[in-house]
Write a protein that holds these residues in place. Structure first.
Motif, PDB file in Angstrom:
ATOM      1  N   ARG A 256       4.043 -20.391   0.092  1.00 15.67           N
ATOM      2  CA  ARG A 256       3.423 -19.786  -0.835  1.00 15.67           C
ATOM      3  C   ARG A 256       4.607 -19.935  -1.858  1.00 15.67           C
ATOM      4  NH1 ARG A 256      -0.584 -16.247   0.899  1.00 15.67           N
ATOM      5  NH2 ARG A 256      -1.197 -14.644  -0.638  1.00 15.67           N
ATOM      6  N   GLU A 257       5.183 -19.104  -2.148  1.00 16.64           N
ATOM      7  CA  GLU A 257       5.495 -18.580  -2.811  1.00 16.64           C
ATOM      8  C   GLU A 257       6.364 -19.605  -4.445  1.00 16.64           C
ATOM      9  OE1 GLU A 257       5.714 -15.365  -4.021  1.00 16.64           O
ATOM     10  OE2 GLU A 257       4.793 -14.853  -1.980  1.00 16.64           O
ATOM     11  N   LEU A 258       6.745 -20.441  -3.628  1.00 14.89           N
ATOM     12  CA  LEU A 258       7.208 -21.652  -4.918  1.00 14.89           C
ATOM     13  C   LEU A 258       5.464 -22.638  -5.321  1.00 14.89           C
ATOM     14  CD1 LEU A 258       9.456 -23.446  -2.516  1.00 14.89           C
ATOM     15  CD2 LEU A 258      10.331 -21.901  -4.167  1.00 14.89           C
ATOM     16  N   LEU A 259       4.321 -22.367  -4.390  1.00 14.00           N
ATOM     17  CA  LEU A 259       2.784 -23.217  -4.750  1.00 14.00           C
ATOM     18  C   LEU A 259       2.057 -22.057  -5.794  1.00 14.00           C
ATOM     19  CD1 LEU A 259       1.460 -24.072  -1.230  1.00 14.00           C
ATOM     20  CD2 LEU A 259       2.083 -25.897  -3.851  1.00 14.00           C
ATOM     21  N   LEU A 260       2.317 -20.885  -5.529  1.00 16.74           N
ATOM     22  CA  LEU A 260       1.870 -20.249  -6.565  1.00 16.74           C
ATOM     23  C   LEU A 260       2.119 -20.410  -7.856  1.00 16.74           C
ATOM     24  CD1 LEU A 260       1.830 -16.357  -4.709  1.00 16.74           C
ATOM     25  CD2 LEU A 260       0.420 -17.843  -4.517  1.00 16.74           C
ATOM     26  N   PRO A 261       3.085 -20.245  -8.682  1.00 19.27           N
ATOM     27  CA  PRO A 261       3.678 -20.333 -10.313  1.00 19.27           C
ATOM     28  C   PRO A 261       2.883 -22.079 -10.308  1.00 19.27           C
ATOM     29  CG  PRO A 261       5.586 -19.979  -9.313  1.00 19.27           C
ATOM     30  CD  PRO A 261       4.516 -19.914  -7.604  1.00 19.27           C
ATOM     31  N   LEU A 262       2.698 -23.164  -9.275  1.00 18.80           N
ATOM     32  CA  LEU A 262       2.675 -24.048  -9.784  1.00 18.80           C
ATOM     33  C   LEU A 262       1.116 -24.232  -9.738  1.00 18.80           C
ATOM     34  CD1 LEU A 262       4.226 -26.551  -7.975  1.00 18.80           C
ATOM     35  CD2 LEU A 262       4.055 -26.621 -10.232  1.00 18.80           C
ATOM     36  N   LEU A 263       0.116 -23.991  -9.146  1.00 17.42           N
ATOM     37  CA  LEU A 263      -1.206 -23.454  -9.031  1.00 17.42           C
ATOM     38  C   LEU A 263      -1.329 -22.743 -10.303  1.00 17.42           C
ATOM     39  CD1 LEU A 263      -1.690 -22.916  -4.656  1.00 17.42           C
ATOM     40  CD2 LEU A 263      -1.805 -24.940  -5.995  1.00 17.42           C
ATOM     41  N   ARG A 264      -1.439 -21.961 -10.262  1.00 20.32           N
ATOM     42  CA  ARG A 264      -1.589 -20.647 -11.560  1.00 20.32           C
ATOM     43  C   ARG A 264      -1.207 -21.665 -12.605  1.00 20.32           C
ATOM     44  NH1 ARG A 264       2.039 -16.209  -9.699  1.00 20.32           N
ATOM     45  NH2 ARG A 264       0.498 -15.027  -8.372  1.00 20.32           N
ATOM     46  N   ALA A 265      -0.391 -22.277 -13.168  1.00 18.89           N
ATOM     47  CA  ALA A 265       0.506 -23.418 -14.263  1.00 18.89           C
ATOM     48  C   ALA A 265      -1.344 -23.932 -14.486  1.00 18.89           C
ATOM     49  CB  ALA A 265       1.509 -24.162 -13.987  1.00 18.89           C
ATOM     50  N   TRP A 266      -1.823 -25.119 -13.670  1.00 18.87           N
ATOM     51  CA  TRP A 266      -2.558 -26.073 -13.835  1.00 18.87           C
ATOM     52  C   TRP A 266      -3.478 -25.289 -12.905  1.00 18.87           C
ATOM     53  CZ3 TRP A 266      -1.687 -31.078 -14.990  1.00 18.87           C
ATOM     54  CH2 TRP A 266      -0.181 -31.167 -14.855  1.00 18.87           C
ATOM     55  N   GLN A 267      -3.751 -23.794 -12.864  1.00 15.49           N
ATOM     56  CA  GLN A 267      -5.786 -23.950 -12.444  1.00 15.49           C
ATOM     57  C   GLN A 267      -6.155 -24.183 -11.433  1.00 15.49           C
ATOM     58  OE1 GLN A 267      -8.150 -23.155 -16.069  1.00 15.49           O
ATOM     59  NE2 GLN A 267      -6.206 -23.356 -17.391  1.00 15.49           N
ATOM     60  N   VAL A 268      -5.459 -23.982 -10.973  1.00 15.50           N
ATOM     61  CA  VAL A 268      -5.382 -24.717  -9.140  1.00 15.50           C
ATOM     62  C   VAL A 268      -6.667 -23.774  -8.483  1.00 15.50           C
ATOM     63  CG1 VAL A 268      -5.001 -26.076  -7.105  1.00 15.50           C
ATOM     64  CG2 VAL A 268      -4.336 -27.058  -9.337  1.00 15.50           C
ATOM     65  N   ASN A 269      -7.500 -24.068  -7.896  1.00 20.26           N
ATOM     66  CA  ASN A 269      -8.448 -23.202  -7.050  1.00 20.26           C
ATOM     67  C   ASN A 269      -9.363 -23.618  -6.193  1.00 20.26           C
ATOM     68  OD1 ASN A 269      -9.982 -25.114  -8.839  1.00 20.26           O
ATOM     69  ND2 ASN A 269     -10.930 -22.474  -9.983  1.00 20.26           N
ATOM     70  N   LEU A 270      -8.465 -25.347  -5.459  1.00 18.09           N
ATOM     71  CA  LEU A 270      -8.643 -25.977  -4.343  1.00 18.09           C
ATOM     72  C   LEU A 270      -7.656 -26.999  -4.554  1.00 18.09           C
ATOM     73  CD1 LEU A 270     -10.836 -26.860  -2.036  1.00 18.09           C
ATOM     74  CD2 LEU A 270     -11.402 -28.774  -3.336  1.00 18.09           C
ATOM     75  N   LEU A 271      -7.346 -26.306  -3.019  1.00 17.34           N
ATOM     76  CA  LEU A 271      -5.407 -27.054  -2.436  1.00 17.34           C
ATOM     77  C   LEU A 271      -6.093 -27.968  -1.079  1.00 17.34           C
ATOM     78  CD1 LEU A 271      -2.161 -27.210  -2.889  1.00 17.34           C
ATOM     79  CD2 LEU A 271      -2.083 -25.509  -1.209  1.00 17.34           C
ATOM     80  N   VAL A 272      -5.233 -29.924  -1.607  1.00 15.09           N
ATOM     81  CA  VAL A 272      -5.802 -29.675  -0.320  1.00 15.09           C
ATOM     82  C   VAL A 272      -4.589 -30.212   0.494  1.00 15.09           C
ATOM     83  CG1 VAL A 272      -6.784 -32.177   0.255  1.00 15.09           C
ATOM     84  CG2 VAL A 272      -7.501 -31.820  -1.247  1.00 15.09           C
ATOM     85  N   LEU A 273      -4.933 -30.630   1.825  1.00 16.84           N
ATOM     86  CA  LEU A 273      -3.737 -30.018   2.403  1.00 16.84           C
ATOM     87  C   LEU A 273      -3.633 -30.579   3.804  1.00 16.84           C
ATOM     88  CD1 LEU A 273      -0.273 -28.751   2.719  1.00 16.84           C
ATOM     89  CD2 LEU A 273      -1.427 -26.397   3.803  1.00 16.84           C
ATOM     90  N   PRO A 274      -2.803 -31.706   4.118  1.00 21.49           N
ATOM     91  CA  PRO A 274      -2.524 -32.693   4.947  1.00 21.49           C
ATOM     92  C   PRO A 274      -1.974 -31.742   6.362  1.00 21.49           C
ATOM     93  CG  PRO A 274      -0.700 -33.262   3.823  1.00 21.49           C
ATOM     94  CD  PRO A 274      -1.517 -31.959   3.075  1.00 21.49           C
ATOM     95  N   ALA A 275      -3.017 -31.873   7.277  1.00 24.39           N
ATOM     96  CA  ALA A 275      -2.936 -30.774   8.563  1.00 24.39           C
ATOM     97  C   ALA A 275      -1.181 -30.535   8.743  1.00 24.39           C
ATOM     98  CB  ALA A 275      -3.436 -31.020   9.669  1.00 24.39           C
ATOM     99  N   SER A 276      -0.529 -31.956   8.653  1.00 23.76           N
ATOM    100  CA  SER A 276       1.350 -32.248   9.256  1.00 23.76           C
ATOM    101  C   SER A 276       2.184 -31.414   8.601  1.00 23.76           C
ATOM    102  CB  SER A 276       1.077 -33.901   8.639  1.00 23.76           C
ATOM    103  OG  SER A 276       1.239 -34.015   7.264  1.00 23.76           O
TER     104      SER A 276
END
Length: 235
Positions: A198-218
Motif C-alpha cells: 500500500r505505502e509504495l503504491l500510493l505515490p504511483l497511483l496519485r502521480a498517474w491519477q489512478v482510480n481503478l487498479l487491476v490486481l491479480p489474486a496471486s
C-alpha cells in the motif's frame, strides 16, 4: 475467462451513476454482475444487547436497535438495489444477482470470478473521453510475469478499450516488461515498484491519477493492505 464480476458493498447503497459504471465494467469483461451487501457483524453484536438504541438521522429521534430491524433494513436495501439493476437492464443486456454476505468473508475471488473492491476513499472511477492528454486518469495493473498477471493485463486492456483510458503497467522485478520497451500504444510502464504494498503504491497511483487498479489474486496479501482506490481482483 471471467464469467462473473462480484462487487462487495457496505450497507450504503450506490448511486445510479456508480451502478451504470459497474454494469459497463461487467460488459467489458463479458461477465454477469453479482452484488453482495456486507453485513456488519459488529453492529449485529451490538444490536443483540437489550439496551441498544439508534438515533434516526432524519428525525433525530431514538428507536430500538435490534437484529430484526437490521435484517429488515438489509432486505430493503437488497430489494432497492435489485430494482435499480432491473431498471438498467431494461436498456442494456445484463444478468445480475443481489445477495448478502458476512463482512469478514474472504475477498479472494474464485475461479471465473473477478472481485471489485470499492475503495474506502474513492467509491467510483472517472470515465474519460477518447484522445490522450497529459494529466489524464489511468487504469493501473500490477504485473509480475506469471499467468495470473497476463490474465489481469488482458482484462485491463478490455476495460481500457471500453472506457477509453490509457494503462500504466506497474512491473515488478519478475515481470518481463521490467526490461522490455515494446509495449503497445496507450500503455506506459513503471519499473520502480519492488513489492505491491500500500505505502509504495500510493505515490504511483496519485502521480498517474489512478482510480481503478487491476490486481491479480496471486499478488493479493490481505484486504487492509489494498490502496484506497477501486481495485479489481482478477483470478
Amino acid at each position: 475467462m471471467i464469467r462473473q464480476l462480484l462487487i462487495r458493498l457496505d450497507a450504503s447503497l450506490p448511486n445510479p451513476g456508480e451502478l451504470e459504471r459497474w454494469v459497463t465494467l461487467a460488459q467489458a469483461l463479458d461477465a454477469d454482475l453479482l452484488a453482495q451487501l456486507e453485513e456488519d457483524e459488529s453492529l449485529n453484536t451490538l444490536a443483540g444487547l437489550p439496551f441498544s438504541t439508534e438515533i434516526c438521522r432524519s428525525s433525530a429521534m431514538t428507536r430500538p436497535l435490534n437484529n430484526a430491524s437490521l435484517d429488515r433494513r438489509m432486505r430493503r436495501n437488497i430489494q432497492a438495489l435489485d430494482r435499480q439493476l432491473a431498471e438498467i437492464a431494461r436498456h442494456q443486456p445484463l444478468k445480475w444477482q443481489v445477495t448478502r454476505i458476512s463482512q469478514h468473508s474472504s475477498i479472494r475471488p474464485s475461479a471465473g470470478t473477478a472481485l471489485l473492491r470499492i475503495g474506502k476513499l474513492h467509491r467510483s472511477y472517472t470515465v474519460a473521453k477518447p484522445g490522450y492528454r497529459p494529466g489524464r486518469p489511468h487504469i493501473a495493473v500490477i504485473h509480475n510475469g506469471d499467468e495470473a498477471s497476463e490474465h489481469a493485463l488482458e482484462c485491463t486492456r478490455r476495460i481500457a478499450d471500453q472506457f477509453h483510458l490509457p494503462i500504466v503497467l506497474l512491473a515488478l522485478p519478475e515481470s518481463p516488461w521490467h526490461q522490455t520497451h515494446g509495449l503497445p500504444e496507450g500503455i506506459a510502464v513503471r519499473t520502480d515498484l519492488a513489492v505491491p504494498e500500500r505505502e509504495l503504491l500510493l505515490p504511483l497511483l496519485r502521480a498517474w491519477q489512478v482510480n481503478l487498479l487491476v490486481l491479480p489474486a496471486s499478488l493479493l496479501n490481505d484486504d487492509e493492505n489494498l490502496p484506497p482506490v477501486a481495485t479489481l481482483i482478477t483470478p
